[in-house]
Design a protein around this motif. Sequence first.
Motif, mmCIF file in Angstrom:
data_model
loop_
_atom_site.group_PDB
_atom_site.id
_atom_site.type_symbol
_atom_site.label_atom_id
_atom_site.label_comp_id
_atom_site.label_asym_id
_atom_site.label_seq_id
_atom_site.Cartn_x
_atom_site.Cartn_y
_atom_site.Cartn_z
ATOM 1 N N ARG A 261 0.821 -1.210 0.000
ATOM 2 C CA ARG A 261 0.000 0.000 0.000
ATOM 3 C C ARG A 261 0.861 1.269 0.000
ATOM 4 N NH1 ARG A 261 -4.281 -2.217 4.524
ATOM 5 N NH2 ARG A 261 -5.780 -3.179 3.072
ATOM 6 N N GLY A 262 2.089 1.125 0.513
ATOM 7 C CA GLY A 262 2.988 2.272 0.536
ATOM 8 C C GLY A 262 3.793 2.449 -0.735
ATOM 9 N N LEU A 263 3.579 1.576 -1.708
ATOM 10 C CA LEU A 263 4.400 1.617 -2.914
ATOM 11 C C LEU A 263 4.344 2.963 -3.650
ATOM 12 C CD1 LEU A 263 6.323 -0.092 -4.580
ATOM 13 C CD2 LEU A 263 4.361 -0.973 -5.862
ATOM 14 N N PRO A 264 3.198 3.634 -3.748
ATOM 15 C CA PRO A 264 3.196 4.928 -4.456
ATOM 16 C C PRO A 264 4.160 5.953 -3.863
ATOM 17 C CG PRO A 264 0.966 4.105 -4.253
ATOM 18 C CD PRO A 264 1.834 3.197 -3.413
ATOM 19 N N TRP A 265 4.148 6.104 -2.537
ATOM 20 C CA TRP A 265 5.070 7.090 -1.953
ATOM 21 C C TRP A 265 6.511 6.601 -2.000
ATOM 22 C CZ3 TRP A 265 8.452 6.250 1.951
ATOM 23 C CH2 TRP A 265 8.207 5.223 2.865
ATOM 24 N N VAL A 266 6.714 5.293 -1.898
ATOM 25 C CA VAL A 266 8.069 4.746 -1.997
ATOM 26 C C VAL A 266 8.679 5.086 -3.359
ATOM 27 C CG1 VAL A 266 9.400 2.607 -2.164
ATOM 28 C CG2 VAL A 266 7.756 2.900 -0.305
ATOM 29 N N LEU A 267 7.913 4.894 -4.413
ATOM 30 C CA LEU A 267 8.417 5.189 -5.750
ATOM 31 C C LEU A 267 8.680 6.685 -5.933
ATOM 32 C CD1 LEU A 267 6.194 2.780 -7.886
ATOM 33 C CD2 LEU A 267 8.588 2.487 -7.209
ATOM 34 N N ARG A 268 7.839 7.514 -5.317
ATOM 35 C CA ARG A 268 8.060 8.967 -5.412
ATOM 36 C C ARG A 268 9.331 9.391 -4.694
ATOM 37 N NH1 ARG A 268 2.546 9.271 -4.029
ATOM 38 N NH2 ARG A 268 3.140 9.940 -1.927
ATOM 39 N N GLU A 269 9.624 8.753 -3.566
ATOM 40 C CA GLU A 269 10.742 9.176 -2.724
ATOM 41 C C GLU A 269 11.997 8.321 -2.909
ATOM 42 O OE1 GLU A 269 9.482 9.669 1.342
ATOM 43 O OE2 GLU A 269 7.579 10.592 0.738
ATOM 44 N N ARG A 270 11.949 7.383 -3.820
ATOM 45 C CA ARG A 270 13.075 6.466 -4.035
ATOM 46 C C ARG A 270 14.327 7.232 -4.478
ATOM 47 N NH1 ARG A 270 14.865 1.343 -5.401
ATOM 48 N NH2 ARG A 270 15.902 1.119 -7.418
ATOM 49 N N LYS A 271 15.448 6.911 -3.849
ATOM 50 C CA LYS A 271 16.731 7.513 -4.204
ATOM 51 C C LYS A 271 17.813 6.467 -3.991
ATOM 52 C CE LYS A 271 19.569 11.618 -3.479
ATOM 53 N NZ LYS A 271 19.735 12.888 -2.709
#
Length: 298
Positions: A261-271
């Motif tokens: 469920r957290g995948l959308p924000w993870v992809l946005r903040e991935r570095k």
Amino acid sequence: MATERITVVIITRDRREQLLETLAHMTTLADAAPIILVDNGSTDGTAEAVTAAFPTVQLIRSTDNLGAVARNIAVERAVTPYVAFCDDDTRWQPSALTRTADLLDQYPGLGSVTGRCLVAPDLNEDPITPELRDSPVPWPDWLPGPALLGVMAGLSAFRVSAFRQVGGFSRRLWFGGEEELLALDLAAHGWWMCWVEDMLIHHEPSHTRDATRRRGLGIRNTLWTLWLRRPAGSAARRTAVVLRSAPADLTTAAAVLETLRGLPWVLRERKVLPPPVEAGLVLLEESQRRSLARRYVG
């Protein structure tokens, strides 16, 4: 002395008696340092008991359980260049605070120092110790101990400027394995972390904990950290390792669902980490696989 160089930061929730014992120890050390305590919404009279027994402790009362993020609030209040995190069930031993302050004074490239943990009642070494002592991560000659790419908060001190630079503990992760992302971000910013054998901290694990909930949080946060910072191949490989090692039960299933469920924000903040940090993590994989401390239980 450590007093003017380091502040002890403690977070707690509903562990009044154990916390009072820890404060009695920490405030009577020969190298005792100022203490900032964040009470994460305790309902057992913790705040009142601390105010009555330890008026010199700077108490911050939170109406909510902020988890590890409560440490960020305490660090913002600190006026010393270093902070030592001490849980309500860990107790830094005589000279440990001075030792870590001396090291952070001496080595400006050192962002964090982690001590050797002895577990009560027999004071045996914590099972994670071999993983720290024998770290395969390459380190510069000046580093005063084995290089780390992960820390245990209750056993570690930090340079405040480094901690603030990376934003402290993630609000997304909240609690449970929250240190890993912080450590990786420190490394990505060029800060070194090390383990020091003669810096001793005793740990008396609290019986007041929900081990099953902690396991779920640990799985979720481990996966989020992998997906946030590791290259795609490494993240996929390590995800498979985590899922194979976790019990096949409802707690694990719920943790995986929460992770997804957290995948959308993870992809946005991935570095993705710099290649040298990633190379160090790959070197650590075998020792982590064999580590008795890295088991999803509860």
